[in-house]
Motif scaffolding. Structure first.
Motif, mmCIF file in Angstrom:
data_model
loop_
_atom_site.group_PDB
_atom_site.id
_atom_site.type_symbol
_atom_site.label_atom_id
_atom_site.label_comp_id
_atom_site.label_asym_id
_atom_site.label_seq_id
_atom_site.Cartn_x
_atom_site.Cartn_y
_atom_site.Cartn_z
ATOM 1 N N LEU A 139 0.801 -1.185 0.002
ATOM 2 C CA LEU A 139 0.048 -0.242 -0.111
ATOM 3 C C LEU A 139 0.780 1.289 -0.067
ATOM 4 N N SER A 140 0.337 2.304 -0.641
ATOM 5 C CA SER A 140 1.075 3.564 -0.798
ATOM 6 C C SER A 140 2.294 3.646 -1.572
ATOM 7 N N LYS A 141 2.481 2.428 -2.487
ATOM 8 C CA LYS A 141 3.746 2.412 -3.357
ATOM 9 C C LYS A 141 3.144 2.467 -4.840
ATOM 10 N N GLY A 142 1.715 2.904 -5.038
ATOM 11 C CA GLY A 142 1.346 2.961 -6.064
ATOM 12 C C GLY A 142 0.700 1.889 -6.889
ATOM 13 N N ALA A 143 0.291 1.940 -8.194
ATOM 14 C CA ALA A 143 -0.441 0.898 -9.147
ATOM 15 C C ALA A 143 0.384 -0.263 -9.128
ATOM 16 N N THR A 144 -0.164 -1.395 -9.287
ATOM 17 C CA THR A 144 0.762 -2.653 -9.486
ATOM 18 C C THR A 144 0.344 -3.086 -10.779
ATOM 19 N N VAL A 145 1.738 -3.713 -11.562
ATOM 20 C CA VAL A 145 1.683 -4.540 -12.640
ATOM 21 C C VAL A 145 1.960 -5.698 -12.413
ATOM 22 N N ALA A 152 6.167 -0.687 -21.346
ATOM 23 C CA ALA A 152 5.537 0.464 -21.759
ATOM 24 C C ALA A 152 4.817 1.113 -20.479
ATOM 25 N N ALA A 153 4.191 0.165 -19.747
ATOM 26 C CA ALA A 153 3.829 0.890 -18.279
ATOM 27 C C ALA A 153 4.394 1.520 -17.436
ATOM 28 N N PHE A 154 5.867 0.660 -17.112
ATOM 29 C CA PHE A 154 6.777 1.241 -16.305
ATOM 30 C C PHE A 154 7.576 2.636 -16.884
ATOM 31 N N GLU A 155 7.674 2.650 -18.269
ATOM 32 C CA GLU A 155 8.273 3.922 -18.941
ATOM 33 C C GLU A 155 7.415 4.949 -18.846
ATOM 34 N N LEU A 156 5.894 4.815 -19.321
ATOM 35 C CA LEU A 156 5.143 5.936 -19.061
ATOM 36 C C LEU A 156 5.037 6.366 -17.739
ATOM 37 N N ALA A 157 4.868 5.495 -16.615
ATOM 38 C CA ALA A 157 4.775 5.748 -15.422
ATOM 39 C C ALA A 157 5.927 6.755 -14.987
ATOM 40 N N GLU A 158 7.174 6.259 -15.355
ATOM 41 C CA GLU A 158 8.183 7.202 -15.084
ATOM 42 C C GLU A 158 8.123 8.531 -15.798
ATOM 43 N N LYS A 159 7.879 8.419 -16.964
ATOM 44 C CA LYS A 159 7.836 9.685 -17.840
ATOM 45 C C LYS A 159 6.828 10.689 -17.095
ATOM 46 N N ASN A 160 5.665 10.236 -16.770
ATOM 47 C CA ASN A 160 4.633 10.875 -15.996
ATOM 48 C C ASN A 160 4.553 11.073 -14.559
ATOM 49 N N ASN A 161 5.708 10.596 -13.999
ATOM 50 C CA ASN A 161 5.651 10.652 -12.687
ATOM 51 C C ASN A 161 4.477 9.952 -11.822
ATOM 52 N N ILE A 162 4.109 8.949 -12.439
ATOM 53 C CA ILE A 162 3.017 8.098 -11.745
ATOM 54 C C ILE A 162 4.101 6.804 -10.815
ATOM 55 N N ALA A 163 3.410 6.614 -9.730
ATOM 56 C CA ALA A 163 3.950 5.668 -8.778
ATOM 57 C C ALA A 163 3.604 4.110 -9.320
ATOM 58 N N VAL A 164 4.602 3.349 -9.396
ATOM 59 C CA VAL A 164 4.025 1.859 -9.909
ATOM 60 C C VAL A 164 5.037 1.092 -9.191
ATOM 61 N N PRO A 223 -3.513 -1.866 -5.256
ATOM 62 C CA PRO A 223 -3.034 -2.671 -3.933
ATOM 63 C C PRO A 223 -4.149 -2.466 -3.070
ATOM 64 N N SER A 224 -4.559 -3.689 -2.064
ATOM 65 C CA SER A 224 -5.532 -3.406 -1.314
ATOM 66 C C SER A 224 -5.280 -4.477 -0.223
ATOM 67 N N ARG A 225 -5.889 -4.370 0.727
ATOM 68 C CA ARG A 225 -5.943 -5.471 1.895
ATOM 69 C C ARG A 225 -7.310 -5.837 2.250
ATOM 70 N N TYR A 226 -7.381 -7.382 2.609
ATOM 71 C CA TYR A 226 -8.756 -7.943 2.833
ATOM 72 C C TYR A 226 -9.532 -7.872 1.763
ATOM 73 N N ASP A 252 -2.647 5.478 -4.094
ATOM 74 C CA ASP A 252 -2.700 4.457 -5.101
ATOM 75 C C ASP A 252 -3.881 4.432 -6.168
ATOM 76 N N CYS A 253 -5.111 4.729 -5.486
ATOM 77 C CA CYS A 253 -6.166 4.909 -6.623
ATOM 78 C C CYS A 253 -5.995 5.905 -7.479
ATOM 79 N N GLU A 254 -5.268 7.085 -7.240
ATOM 80 C CA GLU A 254 -4.869 8.000 -8.448
ATOM 81 C C GLU A 254 -3.956 7.530 -9.311
ATOM 82 N N SER A 255 -2.850 6.799 -8.994
ATOM 83 C CA SER A 255 -1.878 6.267 -9.741
ATOM 84 C C SER A 255 -2.522 5.125 -10.543
ATOM 85 N N VAL A 256 -3.478 4.218 -10.286
ATOM 86 C CA VAL A 256 -3.852 3.430 -10.906
ATOM 87 C C VAL A 256 -4.707 3.878 -12.179
ATOM 88 N N LEU A 257 -5.570 5.463 -11.851
ATOM 89 C CA LEU A 257 -6.412 5.862 -12.904
ATOM 90 C C LEU A 257 -5.466 6.771 -13.829
#
Length: 108
Positions: A3-9, A25-37, A67-70, A82-87
């Motif tokens: 949790l709190s580390k960003g979207a999960t691929v 592409a997901a990781f490169e785009l995340a880095e380029k757009n400052n998105i936690a992944v 990322p979620s628990r339970y 994390d929700c914002e990162s996924v979106l």
């Protein structure tokens, strides 16, 4: 995943081995757009992509998860960042794929 580390691929799970170019592409785009992944750390579970990626002779597939628990309990816990990162990641990936970039083999 944390949790709190960003979207999960996910690279693979019990039902699917995901497309390595889409993962990159997901990781490169995340880095380029400052998105936690982050990578999903365990090879466990599965989702509808297991059937989708095998249809029509094979469909390129990628799983981006929150990322979620339970998760199988009546309520779950997730981090709003994390929700914002996924979106955001879903948005930039959708634009990238819709632009035909993945099909053309373009780098990010």
């Amino acid at each position: 995943c944390n949790l709190s580390k960003g979207a999960t691929v996910t690279v693979m799970d019990r039902a699917t081995v995901y497309d390595k170019e889409m993962i990159s592409a997901a990781f490169e785009l995340a880095e380029k757009n400052n998105i936690a992944v982050q990578y999903k750390r365990a090879v466990a579970g599965g989702n509808d992509s297991g059937a989708i990626h095998q249809s029509r002779g094979g469909v390129r597939t990628l799983a981006v998860s929150l990322p979620s628990r339970y998760i199988h309990a009546p309520s779950t816990a997730a981090n709003l960042d994390d929700c914002e990162s996924v979106l955001k990641l879903a948005e930039v990936l959708s634009d990238y794929i819709a632009g035909g970039n993945l099909a053309k083999g373009k780098t990010v």
